[in-house]
Design a protein around this motif. Structure first.
Motif: not given
Length: 365
Positions: A346-365
């Motif tokens: 799960a994303y909550k297991e592998i990403l820092p708390k509160g992080t939106v998936p893929f926020s580091n790789v795309t500017s299209d939100k």
């Protein structure tokens, strides 16, 4: 559908189940799962857009089940029935799901791909698990245990169209069925072209290898033909990222055919194909953690052969609304009957708390 396709699909489905793969259920709806045996399904009230639907959901077999009509009504797609082939077709959210009743039992395909869920005929009506709506049909839900009510809503998805392209090709005494995805509607035509090239080149390379192999083996016979088939399914279309599974099947009239699978994760603003490290935000410690957990699950599998020493440099994976799915090819570490071993994080297991998936790789939100 030809006999070899049905045989292969059934075997792969059995392999996935035996391999311990589990269809994801939205956490908000987990409370709707039935954990004990029941003799009859319990009704669930379905709501969408502030209104109560005329259709009812059901609790049965540990899952929440929703009728195909409700899927269409909530997701805004189309539902058609072909009386000649006894096939229902639901086109929603860049995936086309067909449910064939030709054999008396529901057989499910999405864009020709055999998914890891089944449809059920319950009280004379066709149902699919709610988890399949979330994974493939772009619908999310929240569960009210007190009133046994499931509130459904459409997921906000990217503005991209994924079209199934069929390619005509022939090989003597071979059954060939080639279809692959192509995207359109992106703001960047360069990104669009880059994505389409990856997907088209993959099919071309696989088919060229098939033709070369058939030439080396010699021509097949009419009563036991060779076979080549490609298919795909969209697994994620949010946060500026498009996720797909593509696969191709080859049969050279041997004991059984072979299926090869690939996961693709594209940033839609650039067309870049993301690696597992990109998704993990290049966290070395998280990659090591996942690698260890994957090894533990593989070695606990009764069909484990040997050889696992950690995640591959270019590890196979795909993304879903639930998280990242790490997988391996047939025979890579497990017996053929185990199918494609899959481990979901799960994303909550592998990403820092509160992080939106893929926020580091795309500017299209």
């Amino acid at each position: 559908m030809t006999t070899w396709k049905k045989w292969t699909s059934a075997l792969l489905a059995a392999g996935v189940i035996m391999g311990g793969s589990t269809a994801w259920m939205d956490q908000a709806v987990q409370a709707a799962a039935v954990t004990s045996k029941v003799t009859a399904p319990a009704q669930v009230t379905l709501k969408a857009g502030g209104k109560t639907l005329t259709q009812k959901g059901l609790l049965q077999g540990g899952s929440t089940w929703v009728s195909l009509t409700a899927v269409k009504d909530v997701a805004g797609g189309t539902l058609n029935y072909d009386a000649k082939t006894k096939t229902y077709t639901v086109a929603v959210a860049n995936n086309t799901m067909t449910v064939s009743m030709a054999d008396g039992q529901p057989n499910v395909f999405i864009n020709g791909f055999y998914p890891k869920f089944e449809a059920k005929l319950i009280q004379g009506r066709l149902y699919i698990p709610f988890s399949a709506m979330r994974d493939y049909m772009g619908v999310q839900g929240s569960w009210d245990a007190k009133t046994k009510t499931l509130t459904l809503s459409k997921v906000k998805q990217n503005s991209v169209k994924v079209t199934s392209v069929t390619e005509k090709a022939t090989v003597k005494n071979a059954e060939v069925d080639i279809r692959y995805p192509q995207v359109s509607g992106l703001a960047s035509k360069e990104a669009e072209a880059a994505i389409n090239k990856v997907l088209k080149d993959e099919v071309d390379t696989s088919f060229a290898a098939f033709k070369k192999q058939t030439a080396e083996f010699g021509e097949a016979t009419a009563n036991r033909p060779y076979a080549f088939e490609t298919s795909y399914v969209v697994t994620y279309n949010e946060n500026g990222v498009l996720g797909l599974i593509t696969q191709h099947y080859e049969d050279y009239a041997g004991a059984h055919g072979m299926t090869y699978r690939a996961g693709h994760t594209f940033a839609l603003d650039t067309g870049k194909e993301l690696t597992l490290d990109n998704v993990l935000q290049n966290s070395k410690s998280m990659r090591e953690t996942i690698s260890k957990k994957v090894g533990e699950q593989l070695k606990a599998n009764s069909g484990y052969l040997s050889g696992y020493k950690g995640l591959n440099k270019d590890q196979d994976f795909y993304v879903t609304p639930a998280g990242v799915v790490v997988f391996f090819q047939l025979y890579e570490y497990t017996a053929y009957a185990e199918g494609f071993p899959e481990m979901t994080f799960a994303y909550k297991e592998i990403l820092p708390k509160g992080t939106v998936p893929f926020s580091n790789v795309t500017s299209d939100k």
